[in-house]
Design a protein around this motif. Sequence first.
Motif, PDB file in Angstrom:
ATOM      1  N   SER A  65       0.842  -1.198   0.000  1.00 10.04           N
ATOM      2  CA  SER A  65       0.000   0.000   0.000  1.00 10.04           C
ATOM      3  C   SER A  65       0.873   1.242   0.000  1.00 10.04           C
ATOM      4  N   ILE A  66       0.251   2.326  -0.405  1.00  9.81           N
ATOM      5  CA  ILE A  66       0.894   3.632  -0.347  1.00  9.81           C
ATOM      6  C   ILE A  66      -0.204   4.653  -0.073  1.00  9.81           C
ATOM      7  N   GLU A  67       0.122   5.648   0.736  1.00 11.95           N
ATOM      8  CA  GLU A  67      -0.846   6.685   1.076  1.00 11.95           C
ATOM      9  C   GLU A  67      -0.381   8.018   0.521  1.00 11.95           C
ATOM     10  N   GLY A  68      -1.336   8.846   0.190  1.00  8.92           N
ATOM     11  CA  GLY A  68      -1.018  10.150  -0.353  1.00  8.92           C
ATOM     12  C   GLY A  68      -2.142  11.136  -0.103  1.00  8.92           C
ATOM     13  N   THR A  69      -2.005  12.282  -0.732  1.00  2.70           N
ATOM     14  CA  THR A  69      -2.977  13.352  -0.614  1.00  2.70           C
ATOM     15  C   THR A  69      -3.284  13.891  -2.002  1.00  2.70           C
ATOM     16  N   ALA A  70      -4.552  14.109  -2.272  1.00  3.29           N
ATOM     17  CA  ALA A  70      -4.967  14.709  -3.537  1.00  3.29           C
ATOM     18  C   ALA A  70      -5.625  16.055  -3.237  1.00  3.29           C
ATOM     19  N   TYR A  71      -5.490  16.973  -4.189  1.00  3.55           N
ATOM     20  CA  TYR A  71      -6.082  18.295  -4.035  1.00  3.55           C
ATOM     21  C   TYR A  71      -6.352  18.863  -5.421  1.00  3.55           C
ATOM     22  N   LYS A  72      -7.290  19.799  -5.497  1.00  6.14           N
ATOM     23  CA  LYS A  72      -7.626  20.399  -6.785  1.00  6.14           C
ATOM     24  C   LYS A  72      -6.405  21.136  -7.333  1.00  6.14           C
ATOM     25  N   ALA A  73      -6.110  20.903  -8.604  1.00  2.00           N
ATOM     26  CA  ALA A  73      -4.973  21.573  -9.243  1.00  2.00           C
ATOM     27  C   ALA A  73      -5.201  23.081  -9.299  1.00  2.00           C
ATOM     28  N   ASP A  74      -6.434  23.472  -9.568  1.00  3.39           N
ATOM     29  CA  ASP A  74      -6.816  24.884  -9.571  1.00  3.39           C
ATOM     30  C   ASP A  74      -8.087  25.020  -8.743  1.00  3.39           C
ATOM     31  N   PRO A  75      -7.962  25.503  -7.504  1.00  4.19           N
ATOM     32  CA  PRO A  75      -9.130  25.580  -6.613  1.00  4.19           C
ATOM     33  C   PRO A  75     -10.287  26.407  -7.176  1.00  4.19           C
ATOM     34  N   LYS A  76     -10.012  27.299  -8.136  1.00  3.09           N
ATOM     35  CA  LYS A  76     -11.057  28.161  -8.696  1.00  3.09           C
ATOM     36  C   LYS A  76     -11.787  27.512  -9.866  1.00  3.09           C
ATOM     37  N   SER A  77     -11.244  26.403 -10.374  1.00  6.13           N
ATOM     38  CA  SER A  77     -11.838  25.742 -11.536  1.00  6.13           C
ATOM     39  C   SER A  77     -12.865  24.695 -11.109  1.00  6.13           C
ATOM     40  N   ASP A  78     -13.871  24.480 -11.971  1.00  6.90           N
ATOM     41  CA  ASP A  78     -14.838  23.414 -11.701  1.00  6.90           C
ATOM     42  C   ASP A  78     -14.445  22.112 -12.399  1.00  6.90           C
ATOM     43  N   GLU A  79     -13.281  22.091 -13.031  1.00  9.31           N
ATOM     44  CA  GLU A  79     -12.807  20.885 -13.700  1.00  9.31           C
ATOM     45  C   GLU A  79     -12.248  19.883 -12.691  1.00  9.31           C
ATOM     46  N   ALA A  80     -12.468  18.594 -12.971  1.00  7.99           N
ATOM     47  CA  ALA A  80     -11.994  17.523 -12.079  1.00  7.99           C
ATOM     48  C   ALA A  80     -10.543  17.195 -12.394  1.00  7.99           C
ATOM     49  N   LYS A  81      -9.684  18.174 -12.174  1.00  7.56           N
ATOM     50  CA  LYS A  81      -8.240  18.016 -12.349  1.00  7.56           C
ATOM     51  C   LYS A  81      -7.605  18.096 -10.970  1.00  7.56           C
ATOM     52  N   LEU A  82      -7.123  16.947 -10.505  1.00  6.54           N
ATOM     53  CA  LEU A  82      -6.501  16.895  -9.188  1.00  6.54           C
ATOM     54  C   LEU A  82      -5.012  16.643  -9.328  1.00  6.54           C
ATOM     55  N   LYS A  83      -4.289  17.026  -8.313  1.00  5.59           N
ATOM     56  CA  LYS A  83      -2.877  16.675  -8.150  1.00  5.59           C
ATOM     57  C   LYS A  83      -2.813  15.692  -6.993  1.00  5.59           C
ATOM     58  N   VAL A  84      -1.939  14.707  -7.115  1.00  5.06           N
ATOM     59  CA  VAL A  84      -1.757  13.727  -6.054  1.00  5.06           C
ATOM     60  C   VAL A  84      -0.296  13.752  -5.633  1.00  5.06           C
ATOM     61  N   LYS A  85      -0.085  13.686  -4.312  1.00  4.32           N
ATOM     62  CA  LYS A  85       1.287  13.649  -3.785  1.00  4.32           C
ATOM     63  C   LYS A  85       1.445  12.403  -2.931  1.00  4.32           C
ATOM     64  N   PHE A  86       2.458  11.600  -3.280  1.00  7.45           N
ATOM     65  CA  PHE A  86       2.836  10.434  -2.486  1.00  7.45           C
ATOM     66  C   PHE A  86       4.257  10.660  -1.989  1.00  7.45           C
ATOM     67  N   MET A  87       4.562  10.111  -0.822  1.00 11.09           N
ATOM     68  CA  MET A  87       5.922  10.165  -0.295  1.00 11.09           C
ATOM     69  C   MET A  87       6.527   8.773  -0.465  1.00 11.09           C
ATOM     70  N   VAL A  88       7.690   8.699  -1.095  1.00 15.12           N
ATOM     71  CA  VAL A  88       8.365   7.407  -1.314  1.00 15.12           C
ATOM     72  C   VAL A  88       9.796   7.499  -0.798  1.00 15.12           C
ATOM     73  N   PRO A  89      10.395   6.371  -0.511  1.00 18.19           N
ATOM     74  CA  PRO A  89       9.797   5.044  -0.470  1.00 18.19           C
ATOM     75  C   PRO A  89       8.885   4.911   0.748  1.00 18.19           C
ATOM     76  N   PRO A  90       7.904   3.994   0.695  1.00 17.75           N
ATOM     77  CA  PRO A  90       6.938   3.891   1.795  1.00 17.75           C
ATOM     78  C   PRO A  90       7.558   3.585   3.156  1.00 17.75           C
TER      79      PRO A  90
END
Length: 182
Positions: A65-90
């Motif tokens: 498994s790996i855990e991460g965080t996702a967030y809107k790429a542009d908080p002002k946009s209504d588009e479903a474009k997210l950025k995801v950040k994972f920290m490696v190695p687990p």
Amino acid sequence: MGKENLQVVKGIDLQRYMGLWYEIASMPSFFQPKNGENTRATYSLNDDGTVHVLNETFTDGKKSSIEGTAYKADPKSDEAKLKVKFMVPPFLPIIPVYGNYWVLQLDEDYQWALIGEPSLKYLWVLCRQRQLDEEIYNRLLEHAQQEGYDVKRLHKTTQNDNPETEAPKDKGFWWIKALIGK
């Protein structure tokens, strides 16, 4: 070669999107085990509006498994474009790895989704159930191909009816195997 103007879902309800999703098929990222089975993602909203991501898979009888965080790429946009950040190695999370998570297609009942990103290297077909109707799957592939994806590279993920939920945990070394193509 990429495509910055991929068609993406607009107005996604993140609360409805949260929960368990099974990977039906993927063009996996470089740190995802190539021979993983029963791969799934669980999403939950954090208090700050970001999304907690837990990706799990079973490889050679071991759970990774790996855990991460996702967030809107542009908080002002209504588009479903997210950025995801994972920290490696687990096992010693010191290097942040960022990726795009763009929702290209989404069932109106939030039962299946097509996830991609602008480089056209990675693609995921997700479903709330372990199996997806073949007609829907083929429609998603057709859409991905129209967007420029080489869908021949898509790998169907084995989803067993009763996966080992108590399998021994891989201590995080799976990502090293993934880097060397194992």
